[in-house]
Motif scaffolding. Structure first.
Motif, PDB file in Angstrom:
ATOM      1  N   LEU A 482      -7.850  43.243  21.001  1.00 36.88           N
ATOM      2  CA  LEU A 482      -8.358  44.547  20.555  1.00 36.88           C
ATOM      3  C   LEU A 482      -9.497  44.392  19.551  1.00 36.88           C
ATOM      4  CD1 LEU A 482      -4.992  46.462  20.262  1.00 36.88           C
ATOM      5  CD2 LEU A 482      -6.887  47.040  21.777  1.00 36.88           C
ATOM      6  N   LYS A 483      -9.436  43.383  18.706  1.00 35.81           N
ATOM      7  CA  LYS A 483     -10.534  43.151  17.760  1.00 35.81           C
ATOM      8  C   LYS A 483     -11.818  42.808  18.516  1.00 35.81           C
ATOM      9  CE  LYS A 483      -9.410  40.700  14.089  1.00 35.81           C
ATOM     10  NZ  LYS A 483      -8.797  39.617  13.259  1.00 35.81           N
ATOM     11  N   LYS A 484     -11.672  42.049  19.609  1.00 38.61           N
ATOM     12  CA  LYS A 484     -12.848  41.767  20.445  1.00 38.61           C
ATOM     13  C   LYS A 484     -13.330  43.026  21.147  1.00 38.61           C
ATOM     14  CE  LYS A 484     -11.455  36.970  21.308  1.00 38.61           C
ATOM     15  NZ  LYS A 484     -11.059  35.977  22.342  1.00 38.61           N
ATOM     16  N   LEU A 485     -12.401  43.865  21.551  1.00 37.95           N
ATOM     17  CA  LEU A 485     -12.776  45.106  22.237  1.00 37.95           C
ATOM     18  C   LEU A 485     -13.513  46.057  21.300  1.00 37.95           C
ATOM     19  CD1 LEU A 485     -12.585  46.495  24.962  1.00 37.95           C
ATOM     20  CD2 LEU A 485     -10.412  47.503  24.241  1.00 37.95           C
ATOM     21  N   VAL A 486     -13.132  46.048  20.023  1.00 42.91           N
ATOM     22  CA  VAL A 486     -13.866  46.848  19.035  1.00 42.91           C
ATOM     23  C   VAL A 486     -15.312  46.374  18.950  1.00 42.91           C
ATOM     24  CG1 VAL A 486     -14.049  47.391  16.576  1.00 42.91           C
ATOM     25  CG2 VAL A 486     -11.818  47.460  17.691  1.00 42.91           C
ATOM     26  N   GLY A 487     -15.496  45.052  18.970  1.00 42.89           N
ATOM     27  CA  GLY A 487     -16.859  44.522  18.958  1.00 42.89           C
ATOM     28  C   GLY A 487     -17.637  44.907  20.202  1.00 42.89           C
ATOM     29  N   ILE A 488     -16.987  44.923  21.355  1.00 42.73           N
ATOM     30  CA  ILE A 488     -17.656  45.338  22.593  1.00 42.73           C
ATOM     31  C   ILE A 488     -18.084  46.797  22.499  1.00 42.73           C
ATOM     32  CG2 ILE A 488     -17.279  45.794  25.054  1.00 42.73           C
ATOM     33  CD1 ILE A 488     -15.561  43.304  25.153  1.00 42.73           C
ATOM     34  N   GLU A 489     -17.213  47.640  21.965  1.00 41.65           N
ATOM     35  CA  GLU A 489     -17.557  49.061  21.818  1.00 41.65           C
ATOM     36  C   GLU A 489     -18.787  49.242  20.934  1.00 41.65           C
ATOM     37  OE1 GLU A 489     -17.719  53.076  20.361  1.00 41.65           O
ATOM     38  OE2 GLU A 489     -17.402  51.269  19.155  1.00 41.65           O
ATOM     39  N   GLU A 490     -18.879  48.462  19.868  1.00 42.64           N
ATOM     40  CA  GLU A 490     -20.045  48.553  18.979  1.00 42.64           C
ATOM     41  C   GLU A 490     -21.313  48.107  19.701  1.00 42.64           C
ATOM     42  OE1 GLU A 490     -19.035  46.244  15.594  1.00 42.64           O
ATOM     43  OE2 GLU A 490     -17.648  47.739  14.760  1.00 42.64           O
ATOM     44  N   GLN A 491     -21.215  47.046  20.514  1.00 40.10           N
ATOM     45  CA  GLN A 491     -22.386  46.579  21.254  1.00 40.10           C
ATOM     46  C   GLN A 491     -22.828  47.600  22.295  1.00 40.10           C
ATOM     47  OE1 GLN A 491     -21.026  42.798  22.772  1.00 40.10           O
ATOM     48  NE2 GLN A 491     -21.859  41.661  21.017  1.00 40.10           N
ATOM     49  N   VAL A 492     -21.864  48.223  22.980  1.00 38.91           N
ATOM     50  CA  VAL A 492     -22.213  49.236  23.971  1.00 38.91           C
ATOM     51  C   VAL A 492     -22.844  50.444  23.295  1.00 38.91           C
ATOM     52  CG1 VAL A 492     -21.286  50.798  25.732  1.00 38.91           C
ATOM     53  CG2 VAL A 492     -20.439  48.455  25.578  1.00 38.91           C
ATOM     54  N   ALA A 493     -22.349  50.806  22.111  1.00 38.05           N
ATOM     55  CA  ALA A 493     -22.942  51.919  21.366  1.00 38.05           C
ATOM     56  C   ALA A 493     -24.386  51.625  20.981  1.00 38.05           C
ATOM     57  CB  ALA A 493     -22.115  52.213  20.115  1.00 38.05           C
TER      58      ALA A 493
END
Length: 561
Positions: A482-493
């Motif tokens: 989930l911590k990696k997924l948070v980073g992915i969400e920030e990159q997509v944003a």
């Protein structure tokens, strides 16, 4: 004075006494003593056969009568025990078992019970374990059927399952006390080795309760598959005892409902079919909370059946999803609106903490079922982008339900800060994952993204839950994902694009029960340009990407809506 004994005529060389003759043993007399050795050892009157004994003394007659009565009683008891053992073996061989109302006791179990009694901690130590473990404040999945841990242990003659159940309860308390994990594991190992693994000791209602407690321990310990096996074994034993078929007591009915609920919840979590399809069960209490739990059990079974059909047939099952959601909305409306409110557990009395935690747990489960109901359509939209109204509806619903799950999780775990707490961590992780996926999928809509204005609050909520899990040192592999997924969400944003594929080994992997693994890979700058210029005719450079998208569209799981 005693009467003189009458003299008889006897054969020559006959010197034995009456007592030795009766016992048919050799009568040995050592002169000058006239009493034989046998009568000397037994303290009996030694009378030669040449004299007639009219009457025995009162003491000798009573002693001999008592001995004969005792022998008769021993023979009768042995006969009864052998007969009962034969009847019990016959019952075990019979396929139609009658439900046991009490714990069966066997002769060989006494030694096991005494051994388990010897390793129980003293009452003073037990009181400390209960206090630190806050067992009385935890609404265990076994509910009222289990009750609280008594400080006084069962008597040494109690059935071994009583001691095993006590050891498991103490292990759960130690599990909630940081630093006592090894001692808790030792208690579980002892109970399992000597009692829980013996089917002939577990065929009772007490045995079923012990198995549910053992499964709870494994849930808290992060072993859902082991817990699922324990629940399935308990369910099989319950069926052999006649639960669910014969007329049941309130206690038996409560245990039967618990086992069905646990089997469906654990199967839903692991992506497995559930065992009993019959929904003709009820909770004996009949209050509003029990009715909600009843609907939850029925709904969880319907979700599992829908997922299995989607898995095998590849159909979206939109109609069934809406029907299931409607049943959840109906039961929510049947409860007062203030029942759904919640507040902190700090500062409450012990009884109020138990009641409020039970209510929060039911609320969390209600919203969690909504999350897993609509989860497949969020992933479908990522793999095969669509503007289908059903998918848009699922996205809005799942975001709201995920927030409700996380808010209640924070309230519960901010107070109950021991080890893992009855699988709530996994439910919270599922809610965080789906919430982040919905935001990631929303960015493809650009300015039409209706979730963007809620992004700051949602990210703050997710980060608060992750921080709480790290503070409690709860071992959970999903937290790192989930911590990696948070980073992915920030990159997509920030404008990055990811490709989504239905195979593993290339990037971040997410495994969803019933639907396999989805792998997400960051696109290269060249692939991102191709992704943004979808209106251009395909060239040789884009052929590989389009072939990949065609492969996703042909997936039986993620067909176009």
């Amino acid at each position: 004075m005693s009467r003189p004994l009458k003299r008889l005529k006897v054969r020559k060389k006959t010197f034995s006494c009456w007592e030795c003759k009766r016992r048919k043993i050799r009568c040995e007399v050592t002169p000058p003593c006239s009493v034989c050795l046998s009568c000397q050892q037994r303290g009996l009157l030694c009378v030669s056969q040449e004299f007639v004994v009219d009457n025995e003394s009162a003491g000798e007659s009573e002693s001999r009568g008592q001995m004969e009565n005792n022998l008769d009683r021993v023979e009768t008891l042995v006969d009864q025990l052998l007969r009962q053992r034969g009847q019990q073996e016959q019952k075990n061989k019979s396929p139609n078992r009658t439900m046991l109302r009490s714990v069966p006791q066997s002769i060989s179990s006494f030694s096991v019970g005494r051994y388990l009694y010897s390793i129980l901690p003293p009452p003073a130590t037990t009181a400390v374990i209960i206090e630190h473990g806050k067992f009385t404040l935890m609404p265990t999945p076994t509910g009222r059927a289990v009750g609280a841990v008594q400080q006084e242990p069962p008597p040494p003659s109690a059935h071994p399952v009583q001691f095993a159940r006590r050891l498991i309860r103490l292990a759960i308390c130690l599990q909630q006390s940081n630093g006592q994990v090894d001692e808790a594991a030792r208690y579980i190992e002892i109970a399992s080795q000597h009692v829980m693994s013996k089917d002939d000791l577990m065929n009772s209602l007490d045995g079923l309760e012990a198995l549910t407690l053992e499964a709870t321990y494994h849930i808290n310990n992060g072993n859902p598959r082991v817990a699922w096996l324990r629940f399935r074994r308990a369910l099989a034993i319950a069926q052999l005892l006649g639960l669910g078929v014969t007329e049941m007591t309130d206690r038996a009915e409560g245990i039967w409902f618990l086992l069905l609920m646990a089997d469906r919840y654990m199967s839903l979590r692991l992506g497995l079919p559930f065992a009993v399809e019959d929904n003709n069960f009820s909770d004996p209490r009949g209050d509003a909370l029990s009715k909600l739990k009843y609907i939850h059990v029925v709904v969880s079974g319907r979700i599992i059946a829908r997922n299995l059909r989607m898995q095998r047939q590849g159909e979206p099952e939109y109609d069934e999803t809406l029907k299931i959601h409607y049943s959840l909305k109906q039961v929510a409306r049947s409860l007062p609106s203030d029942w759904w409110s919640f507040s902190s557990l700090h500062g409450l009395a012990a009884a109020d903490v138990l009641e409020k935690t039970s209510t929060l747990s039911a609320q969390l489960t209600h919203h969690y079922l909504i999350v897993v109901l609509h989860q497949p359509y969020i992933v479908k939209s990522l793999v095969s982008p669509t503007t289908n109204e059903h998918v848009s509806y699922s996205k809005l619903v799942v975001c709201s339900a995920s927030r409700e799950v996380l808010l209640r999780f924070l309230v519960i775990r901010s107070f109950h800060r021991g080890g893992s707490y009855f699988g709530f961590e996994e439910k919270a992780c599922t809610a965080m994952c789906v919430l982040l996926l919905a935001h990631i999928d929303g960015y493809r809509l650009g300015q039409a993204n209706s979730l963007e204005h809620q992004r700051p609050q949602d990210l703050a909520l997710v980060n608060n839950v992750l921080s709480l899990l790290e503070e409690m040192h709860v071992p959970n592999f999903e937290v790192e994902i989930l911590k990696k997924l948070v980073g992915i969400e920030e990159q997509v944003a920030d404008g990055a694009n990811y490709s989504w594929m239905k195979k593993s080994g290339a990037g971040l992997e997410l495994t969803m029960p019933y639907f396999g693994t989805v792998c997400w890979v960051l696109m290269s700058p060249r692939e991102q340009v191709i992704h943004q210029e979808t209106s251009l005719p395909p060239s040789s450079d884009t052929a590989g990407l389009l072939d990949f998208l065609d492969m996703l569209e042909e997936s039986p799981l993620f067909d176009q809506a």
